[in-house]
Design an enzyme around this catalytic site. Structure first.
Site, PDB file in Angstrom:
ATOM      1  N   CYS A 289       0.795 -24.451  11.887  1.00  0.00           N
ATOM      2  CA  CYS A 289      -0.265 -23.895  12.727  1.00  0.00           C
ATOM      3  C   CYS A 289       0.144 -22.690  13.569  1.00  0.00           C
ATOM      4  CB  CYS A 289      -0.894 -24.993  13.592  1.00  0.00           C
ATOM      5  SG  CYS A 289       0.215 -26.271  14.157  1.00  0.00           S
TER       6      CYS A 289
ATOM      7  N   ARG B 174      10.827 -32.021   8.747  1.00  0.00           N
ATOM      8  CA  ARG B 174      10.865 -32.798   9.984  1.00  0.00           C
ATOM      9  C   ARG B 174      12.019 -33.798   9.932  1.00  0.00           C
ATOM     10  NH1 ARG B 174       4.358 -34.012  10.706  1.00  0.00           N
ATOM     11  NH2 ARG B 174       3.711 -31.808  10.662  1.00  0.00           N
TER      12      ARG B 174
ATOM     13  N   GLN C  48       2.336 -29.788   3.298  1.00  0.00           N
ATOM     14  CA  GLN C  48       1.039 -30.145   3.863  1.00  0.00           C
ATOM     15  C   GLN C  48      -0.065 -29.319   3.201  1.00  0.00           C
ATOM     16  OE1 GLN C  48       1.820 -29.282   8.086  1.00  0.00           O
ATOM     17  NE2 GLN C  48       1.374 -31.428   8.493  1.00  0.00           N
TER      18      GLN C  48
ATOM     19  N   ASP D  48      -2.559 -27.815   4.386  1.00  0.00           N
ATOM     20  CA  ASP D  48      -2.969 -27.456   5.728  1.00  0.00           C
ATOM     21  C   ASP D  48      -4.091 -26.428   5.700  1.00  0.00           C
ATOM     22  OD1 ASP D  48      -2.568 -28.007   8.344  1.00  0.00           O
ATOM     23  OD2 ASP D  48      -0.597 -27.074   8.502  1.00  0.00           O
TER      24      ASP D  48
ATOM     25  N   HIS E 206      -6.667 -24.184   8.763  1.00  0.00           N
ATOM     26  CA  HIS E 206      -7.135 -24.003  10.137  1.00  0.00           C
ATOM     27  C   HIS E 206      -8.401 -23.170  10.124  1.00  0.00           C
ATOM     28  CE1 HIS E 206      -2.820 -24.954  10.638  1.00  0.00           C
ATOM     29  NE2 HIS E 206      -3.311 -25.686  11.620  1.00  0.00           N
TER      30      HIS E 206
ATOM     31  N   LYS F 172     -10.531 -36.082  17.429  1.00  0.00           N
ATOM     32  CA  LYS F 172     -10.258 -35.970  15.995  1.00  0.00           C
ATOM     33  C   LYS F 172     -10.974 -37.057  15.214  1.00  0.00           C
ATOM     34  CE  LYS F 172      -6.025 -38.768  16.170  1.00  0.00           C
ATOM     35  NZ  LYS F 172      -4.639 -38.917  15.658  1.00  0.00           N
TER      36      LYS F 172
ATOM     37  N   HIS G  97      -7.776 -28.041  13.177  1.00  0.00           N
ATOM     38  CA  HIS G  97      -6.758 -28.386  12.191  1.00  0.00           C
ATOM     39  C   HIS G  97      -7.387 -29.373  11.209  1.00  0.00           C
ATOM     40  CE1 HIS G  97      -3.344 -27.207  14.937  1.00  0.00           C
ATOM     41  NE2 HIS G  97      -4.231 -27.546  15.860  1.00  0.00           N
TER      42      HIS G  97
END
Length: 593
Positions: free
Chosen positions: A272, A301, A319, A321, A323, A403, A449
């Protein structure tokens, strides 16, 4: 169970025992002891299956005694005094972590007690002893810290009655057959190479073929739904992570920094902040919004070795991902579009049953009441517009926004955390992101997100277990396998193979050095959906004798017709079930006829 363990093995020290999906576990520490007669040191006990049987017998006795289970409130000082009296050092650490008072203790009769928030049943006799099962033992470090004591974790499960326990055991037997780690090796999909390090995935050719298909479908679906695909670096200067807040709030999940020309760089744990920097490249107008930027971004991670588990918990993963940067009034329609896309993508992979949770503002949060209320209202409105049932997790939202979390339900009834949609009021502030409104003022965009798979690795593991490695035709690593009956047809098989490959069909030709029955068996064990037997007759006629792994014999097909049918089935994400020509054998006439 903890009481039973200490009855069976008095040296055991109790730590924590939380509930988990379909059961619970308890962690125990077994110190070294000294033999009273010889003075010899006895190594710490390693629990065995036989030991679990002893524990279960003690549990059954405790249940049969029908001890009352009572709650007591005490001061912190009194709790500490009692813990010291029974020499339970781990309980002291647990007590230190309890911030509220009074301290609650639960007693089982006058025989045993532990720190616990409760609640519990009134008596031990209300627990159906035949519906309780001890399952396994595993190692676990205290507090997940490999520098601390190694504990022994006893997993168990408890149900309302024996029938429920039997259903659960049957599901667990089926889950064992579907274990993605076993199937990943058996089908040649992926591996974890310990020589390279734990939690790092090596994608083998067949697994890579499936992954490529998943990613291609994901990209096409996003482009079709108004997203732009972006790519960002794998590392960045540590100052970026300080700006985003990850360095302060997520440092334990990040790998150590590296030195690059006397500056510290960080391998990325998130995507992000990169998208935020891209947004800030120029001043945006309200007319430009929304932006929808999607990335299959690989992140890294730090996970402790004891927590790693196949593809489900790894140290490097990709991911899916995305946005969205939008105006406040666009938020609900953007959330609805995300939920529509989520439904469309997951259904392609056979997932249509979901458990949905809306998580609201926690006690500690950023952003004012107005923006939290508006964002929560938009999420609720989107769920209601979809007509989806959902639960509410009061206070369970992230500190930066509310969320929606979506769990998918697999073929044997298990649920898996998968998709998430999160509003973020934090990063737009931290990165000073703005747009020019219709009135000419500078305003903050809303940032969303969202991920649909969560990660490619974890979703792949779920997918393997959902279909037991028997991928649908469109995803299968090998979609068509040609089985030559004789060496004389191998060139013909190669010609057919080239035709199929040019169409994008994943095809293999068996070496043909085994009998046909063994070739068919090998192809079925590798979960190949379509097989074609090729003999001299098929070669001379330009046909193939086709067999489906799921449907059986599909008759004789012209090569081009077969490839067209496979193409169409792949496009529609359907299995090939259409029959080709079926040879009808004429019966011999008798003299009397």
């Amino acid at each position: 169970m903890a009481m039973a363990v200490q009855r069976a093995f008095p040296e055991a020290q109790v730590t924590i025992g939380p509930w988990i999906d379909n059961g619970f576990y308890y962690d125990f520490y077994f110190p070294e002891t000294t033999d009273a007669e010889t003075g010899e040191t006895i190594p710490s006990r390693k629990l065995t299956d036989a030991d679990l049987k002893k524990v279960k017998k003690q549990m059954d006795k405790i249940i049969s005694k029908n001890y009352p289970i009572t709650r007591e409130e005490v001061s912190r000082e009194e709790a500490m005094k009692r813990i010291n009296a029974i020499n339970e050092p781990f309980k002291l650490e647990i007590l230190e972590g309890i911030k509220t008072e009074p301290i609650t203790i639960y007693h089982i009769g006058d025989e045993w007690w532990d720190l616990c928030a409760g609640p519990h049943v009134e008596t031990t006799g209300k627990i159906p002893k035949k519906a309780v099962a001890l399952q396994s033992v595993a190692g676990a470090y205290w507090r997940g810290d490999e520098k601390r004591e190694m504990l022994q974790r006893v997993y168990a499960t408890a149900w309302n009655d024996v029938a429920e326990l039997k259903r659960y055991k049957k599901m667990m037997e089926e889950a064992k057959k579907r274990d993605h780690r076993t199937l990943g090796t058996k089908l040649g999909l992926f591996s974890i190479q310990e020589d390279a390090g734990g939690g790092l995935v090596f994608w083998h050719p067949k697994g890579s073929a499936v992954r490529t298909e998943i990613e291609n479908f994901w990209r096409e679906a996003h482009v079709d739904n108004g997203y732009d695909i972006v790519y960002t670096p794998h590392i960045a200067n540590i100052e970026l992570w300080k700006t985003s807040g990850h360095f302060d709030f997520y440092q334990e999940g990040m790998f150590d920094q590296m030195d690059v020309e006397n500056e510290e760089y960080q391998i990325k744990p998130m995507n992000c902040p990169f998208h935020c920097l891209m947004y800030k490249d120029e001043l945006r107008s309200y007319r430009d919004l929304p932006f929808r930027w999607a990335e299959l971004g690989t992140v890294y991670r730090y996970e402790r070795s004891g927590t790693l588990h196949g593809l489900m918990r790894v140290r490097g993963f990709t991911q899916d991902d995305a946005h969205i940067f939008c105006l406040p009034e666009q938020l609900q329609s953007e959330i609805v579009a995300v939920l529509d896309l989520t439904e469309s993508i997951l259904s392609r992979f056979g997932f249509s049953k979901y458990d949905i949770m809306l998580s609201t503002r926690p006690d500690k949060s950023v952003g004012g009441d107005d923006i939290w209320d508006a964002a929560t209202k938009a999420l609720v409105g989107a769920l209601e517009e979809k007509g989806w049932a959902y639960g509410i997790d009061e206070g369970g939202g992230a500190f930066y926004g509310p969320k929606i979390d979506l769990k998918i339900r697999d073929a044997i009834g298990r649920t898996w955390q998968c998709s998430t949609v999160q509003c973020d009021f934090n990063l737009p502030d931290r990165f000073d992101m703005e747009y020019v409104s219709a009135e000419g003022t500078r305003e903050r965009p809303i940032m969303v997100h969202r991920a649909i798979f969560g990660s490619i690795e974890r979703f792949f593991g779920i997918l393997v277990e959902n279909c037991a490695g028997d991928f649908p035709l469109w995803l299968a690593p090998t979609q068509l396998k040609l089985l030559p009956v004789t060496d004389a047809v191998k060139d013909y098989c190669k010609e057919v193979s080239r035709k199929a490959a040019k169409r994008g069909i994943r095809v293999e030709v068996d070496r043909g050095d085994e009998r046909l029955a063994k070739q068919i068996r090998n192809a079925e064990q590798q979960r190949v959906p379509i097989m074609a037997v090729v003999g001299v007759k098929e070669m001379d006629s330009g046909k193939l004798a086709v067999r489906s792994r799921k449907e059986g014999d599909l008759g004789m097909w012209d090569v081009d017709d077969l490839l067209n049918e496979i193409d169409e089935s792949i496009d529609q994400a359907e299995e090939m079930v259409k029959m080709g020509e079926v040879e009808v054998k004429e019966e011999k006439q008798t003299d009397s006829e």
